[in-house]
Motif scaffolding. Structure first.
Motif, PDB file in Angstrom:
ATOM      1  N   LEU A 272       0.833  -1.204   0.000  1.00 24.65           N
ATOM      2  CA  LEU A 272       0.000   0.000   0.000  1.00 24.65           C
ATOM      3  C   LEU A 272       0.863   1.247   0.000  1.00 24.65           C
ATOM      4  O   LEU A 272       1.905   1.282   0.662  1.00 24.65           O
ATOM      5  CB  LEU A 272      -0.898   0.019   1.235  1.00 24.65           C
ATOM      6  N   VAL A 273       0.435   2.255  -0.729  1.00 21.49           N
ATOM      7  CA  VAL A 273       1.123   3.540  -0.773  1.00 21.49           C
ATOM      8  C   VAL A 273       0.216   4.568  -0.086  1.00 21.49           C
ATOM      9  O   VAL A 273      -0.968   4.670  -0.407  1.00 21.49           O
ATOM     10  CB  VAL A 273       1.410   3.965  -2.229  1.00 21.49           C
ATOM     11  N   THR A 274       0.776   5.310   0.873  1.00 23.75           N
ATOM     12  CA  THR A 274       0.003   6.305   1.616  1.00 23.75           C
ATOM     13  C   THR A 274       0.378   7.716   1.167  1.00 23.75           C
ATOM     14  O   THR A 274       1.363   7.914   0.464  1.00 23.75           O
ATOM     15  CB  THR A 274       0.266   6.201   3.129  1.00 23.75           C
ATOM     16  N   GLY A 275      -0.379   8.699   1.611  1.00 18.94           N
ATOM     17  CA  GLY A 275      -0.059  10.087   1.324  1.00 18.94           C
ATOM     18  C   GLY A 275       1.023  10.637   2.238  1.00 18.94           C
ATOM     19  O   GLY A 275       1.692  11.608   1.913  1.00 18.94           O
ATOM     20  N   LEU A 276       1.213  10.012   3.385  1.00 16.61           N
ATOM     21  CA  LEU A 276       2.200  10.466   4.358  1.00 16.61           C
ATOM     22  C   LEU A 276       3.552   9.827   4.066  1.00 16.61           C
ATOM     23  O   LEU A 276       3.641   8.609   3.894  1.00 16.61           O
ATOM     24  CB  LEU A 276       1.739  10.081   5.764  1.00 16.61           C
ATOM     25  N   HIS A 277       4.613  10.621   4.018  1.00 14.91           N
ATOM     26  CA  HIS A 277       5.942  10.077   3.741  1.00 14.91           C
ATOM     27  C   HIS A 277       6.483   9.288   4.928  1.00 14.91           C
ATOM     28  O   HIS A 277       6.991   8.173   4.772  1.00 14.91           O
ATOM     29  CB  HIS A 277       6.934  11.179   3.369  1.00 14.91           C
ATOM     30  N   ALA A 278       6.403   9.838   6.118  1.00 16.25           N
ATOM     31  CA  ALA A 278       6.903   9.148   7.314  1.00 16.25           C
ATOM     32  C   ALA A 278       6.088   9.592   8.518  1.00 16.25           C
ATOM     33  O   ALA A 278       5.781  10.773   8.672  1.00 16.25           O
ATOM     34  CB  ALA A 278       8.373   9.448   7.539  1.00 16.25           C
ATOM     35  N   GLY A 279       5.720   8.623   9.333  1.00 20.68           N
ATOM     36  CA  GLY A 279       4.950   8.916  10.536  1.00 20.68           C
ATOM     37  C   GLY A 279       3.894   7.849  10.758  1.00 20.68           C
ATOM     38  O   GLY A 279       3.900   6.800  10.129  1.00 20.68           O
ATOM     39  N   ARG A 280       2.976   8.134  11.657  1.00 20.96           N
ATOM     40  CA  ARG A 280       1.949   7.164  12.013  1.00 20.96           C
ATOM     41  C   ARG A 280       0.653   7.442  11.255  1.00 20.96           C
ATOM     42  O   ARG A 280       0.234   8.588  11.129  1.00 20.96           O
ATOM     43  CB  ARG A 280       1.698   7.207  13.502  1.00 20.96           C
ATOM     44  N   VAL A 281       0.013   6.357  10.780  1.00 23.13           N
ATOM     45  CA  VAL A 281      -1.295   6.453  10.131  1.00 23.13           C
ATOM     46  C   VAL A 281      -2.219   5.411  10.738  1.00 23.13           C
ATOM     47  O   VAL A 281      -1.785   4.341  11.161  1.00 23.13           O
ATOM     48  CB  VAL A 281      -1.211   6.253   8.590  1.00 23.13           C
ATOM     49  N   GLY A 282      -3.508   5.735  10.788  1.00 26.21           N
ATOM     50  CA  GLY A 282      -4.496   4.764  11.242  1.00 26.21           C
ATOM     51  C   GLY A 282      -4.653   3.662  10.210  1.00 26.21           C
ATOM     52  O   GLY A 282      -4.650   3.916   9.001  1.00 26.21           O
ATOM     53  N   PHE A 283      -4.776   2.427  10.688  1.00 30.24           N
ATOM     54  CA  PHE A 283      -4.816   1.281   9.773  1.00 30.24           C
ATOM     55  C   PHE A 283      -5.702   0.198  10.376  1.00 30.24           C
ATOM     56  O   PHE A 283      -5.567  -0.131  11.554  1.00 30.24           O
ATOM     57  CB  PHE A 283      -3.387   0.759   9.571  1.00 30.24           C
ATOM     58  N   THR A 284      -6.611  -0.341   9.573  1.00 25.33           N
ATOM     59  CA  THR A 284      -7.495  -1.414  10.016  1.00 25.33           C
ATOM     60  C   THR A 284      -7.408  -2.579   9.040  1.00 25.33           C
ATOM     61  O   THR A 284      -7.447  -2.369   7.827  1.00 25.33           O
ATOM     62  CB  THR A 284      -8.960  -0.920  10.097  1.00 25.33           C
ATOM     63  N   VAL A 285      -7.289  -3.790   9.571  1.00 21.74           N
ATOM     64  CA  VAL A 285      -7.285  -5.011   8.761  1.00 21.74           C
ATOM     65  C   VAL A 285      -8.503  -5.831   9.168  1.00 21.74           C
ATOM     66  O   VAL A 285      -8.667  -6.165  10.346  1.00 21.74           O
ATOM     67  CB  VAL A 285      -6.001  -5.837   8.969  1.00 21.74           C
ATOM     68  N   GLN A 286      -9.353  -6.140   8.184  1.00 18.00           N
ATOM     69  CA  GLN A 286     -10.543  -6.939   8.434  1.00 18.00           C
ATOM     70  C   GLN A 286     -10.500  -8.198   7.579  1.00 18.00           C
ATOM     71  O   GLN A 286     -10.070  -8.154   6.429  1.00 18.00           O
ATOM     72  CB  GLN A 286     -11.803  -6.156   8.081  1.00 18.00           C
ATOM     73  N   VAL A 287     -10.978  -9.301   8.140  1.00 16.96           N
ATOM     74  CA  VAL A 287     -11.094 -10.567   7.412  1.00 16.96           C
ATOM     75  C   VAL A 287     -12.581 -10.813   7.168  1.00 16.96           C
ATOM     76  O   VAL A 287     -13.376 -10.827   8.110  1.00 16.96           O
ATOM     77  CB  VAL A 287     -10.481 -11.735   8.213  1.00 16.96           C
ATOM     78  N   HIS A 288     -12.934 -10.973   5.897  1.00 14.03           N
ATOM     79  CA  HIS A 288     -14.325 -11.216   5.507  1.00 14.03           C
ATOM     80  C   HIS A 288     -14.469 -12.665   5.064  1.00 14.03           C
ATOM     81  O   HIS A 288     -13.564 -13.234   4.450  1.00 14.03           O
ATOM     82  CB  HIS A 288     -14.727 -10.278   4.370  1.00 14.03           C
ATOM     83  N   GLU A 289     -15.606 -13.253   5.344  1.00 15.41           N
ATOM     84  CA  GLU A 289     -15.871 -14.637   4.968  1.00 15.41           C
ATOM     85  C   GLU A 289     -16.229 -14.780   3.486  1.00 15.41           C
ATOM     86  O   GLU A 289     -16.144 -15.861   2.928  1.00 15.41           O
ATOM     87  CB  GLU A 289     -17.004 -15.210   5.824  1.00 15.41           C
ATOM     88  N   SER A 290     -16.623 -13.683   2.850  1.00 15.58           N
ATOM     89  CA  SER A 290     -16.963 -13.716   1.430  1.00 15.58           C
ATOM     90  C   SER A 290     -16.499 -12.417   0.784  1.00 15.58           C
ATOM     91  O   SER A 290     -16.138 -11.453   1.466  1.00 15.58           O
ATOM     92  CB  SER A 290     -18.470 -13.911   1.235  1.00 15.58           C
ATOM     93  N   VAL A 291     -16.521 -12.381  -0.527  1.00 17.79           N
ATOM     94  CA  VAL A 291     -16.134 -11.190  -1.270  1.00 17.79           C
ATOM     95  C   VAL A 291     -17.145 -10.088  -0.980  1.00 17.79           C
ATOM     96  O   VAL A 291     -18.354 -10.332  -0.984  1.00 17.79           O
ATOM     97  CB  VAL A 291     -16.078 -11.485  -2.780  1.00 17.79           C
ATOM     98  N   THR A 292     -16.641  -8.888  -0.728  1.00 23.70           N
ATOM     99  CA  THR A 292     -17.536  -7.763  -0.455  1.00 23.70           C
ATOM    100  C   THR A 292     -17.448  -6.749  -1.592  1.00 23.70           C
ATOM    101  O   THR A 292     -16.439  -6.669  -2.282  1.00 23.70           O
ATOM    102  CB  THR A 292     -17.151  -7.058   0.858  1.00 23.70           C
ATOM    103  N   GLU A 293     -18.513  -5.984  -1.783  1.00 21.81           N
ATOM    104  CA  GLU A 293     -18.503  -4.938  -2.800  1.00 21.81           C
ATOM    105  C   GLU A 293     -17.722  -3.744  -2.284  1.00 21.81           C
ATOM    106  O   GLU A 293     -17.778  -3.419  -1.102  1.00 21.81           O
ATOM    107  CB  GLU A 293     -19.927  -4.525  -3.126  1.00 21.81           C
ATOM    108  N   LEU A 294     -17.015  -3.094  -3.180  1.00 18.72           N
ATOM    109  CA  LEU A 294     -16.294  -1.887  -2.818  1.00 18.72           C
ATOM    110  C   LEU A 294     -17.223  -0.698  -2.834  1.00 18.72           C
ATOM    111  O   LEU A 294     -18.175  -0.649  -3.620  1.00 18.72           O
ATOM    112  CB  LEU A 294     -15.137  -1.650  -3.813  1.00 18.72           C
ATOM    113  N   ALA A 295     -16.990   0.271  -1.970  1.00 21.46           N
ATOM    114  CA  ALA A 295     -17.784   1.490  -1.951  1.00 21.46           C
ATOM    115  C   ALA A 295     -17.717   2.154  -3.312  1.00 21.46           C
ATOM    116  O   ALA A 295     -16.653   2.259  -3.912  1.00 21.46           O
ATOM    117  CB  ALA A 295     -17.292   2.421  -0.862  1.00 21.46           C
ATOM    118  N   GLY A 296     -18.818   2.607  -3.811  1.00 18.10           N
ATOM    119  CA  GLY A 296     -18.850   3.289  -5.101  1.00 18.10           C
ATOM    120  C   GLY A 296     -19.112   2.379  -6.279  1.00 18.10           C
ATOM    121  O   GLY A 296     -19.259   2.833  -7.399  1.00 18.10           O
ATOM    122  N   ASP A 297     -19.147   1.065  -6.063  1.00 20.25           N
ATOM    123  CA  ASP A 297     -19.442   0.141  -7.170  1.00 20.25           C
ATOM    124  C   ASP A 297     -20.917   0.037  -7.411  1.00 20.25           C
ATOM    125  O   ASP A 297     -21.736   0.210  -6.616  1.00 20.25           O
ATOM    126  CB  ASP A 297     -18.879  -1.249  -6.881  1.00 20.25           C
TER     127      ASP A 297
END
Length: 74
Positions: free
Chosen positions: A49-74
């Motif tokens: 993943l590429v972020t907008g911040l060069h160096a520092g802390r960013v919020g990050f969440t990892v979720q495991v889904h049991e099935s394929v989910t639709e992406l927002a905006g689809d």
């Protein structure tokens, strides 16, 4: 869905790596066929993943889904 990580991660050179196996890959092998340049997911078990911040802390969440989910905006 279950959340396996929700917190801050340290970013250096705008990069976050998410890996689910022992192999390590670089951006040159993660991005072939990707169109947005922000999320390299060409290799199973590896996400670059590429972020907008060069160096520092960013919020990050990892979720495991049991099935394929639709992406927002689809």
């Amino acid at each position: 869905m279950r959340t396996v990580f929700d917190g801050d991660v340290y970013v250096h050179c705008r990069q976050i790596y998410v890996q689910s196996g022992p192999d390590v890959a670089g951006p040159e092998s993660a991005f072939p066929g990707q169109v947005n340049g922000l999320c390299g997911a060409a290799l199973p078990g590896w996400l670059h993943l590429v972020t907008g911040l060069h160096a520092g802390r960013v919020g990050f969440t990892v979720q495991v889904h049991e099935s394929v989910t639709e992406l927002a905006g689809d």
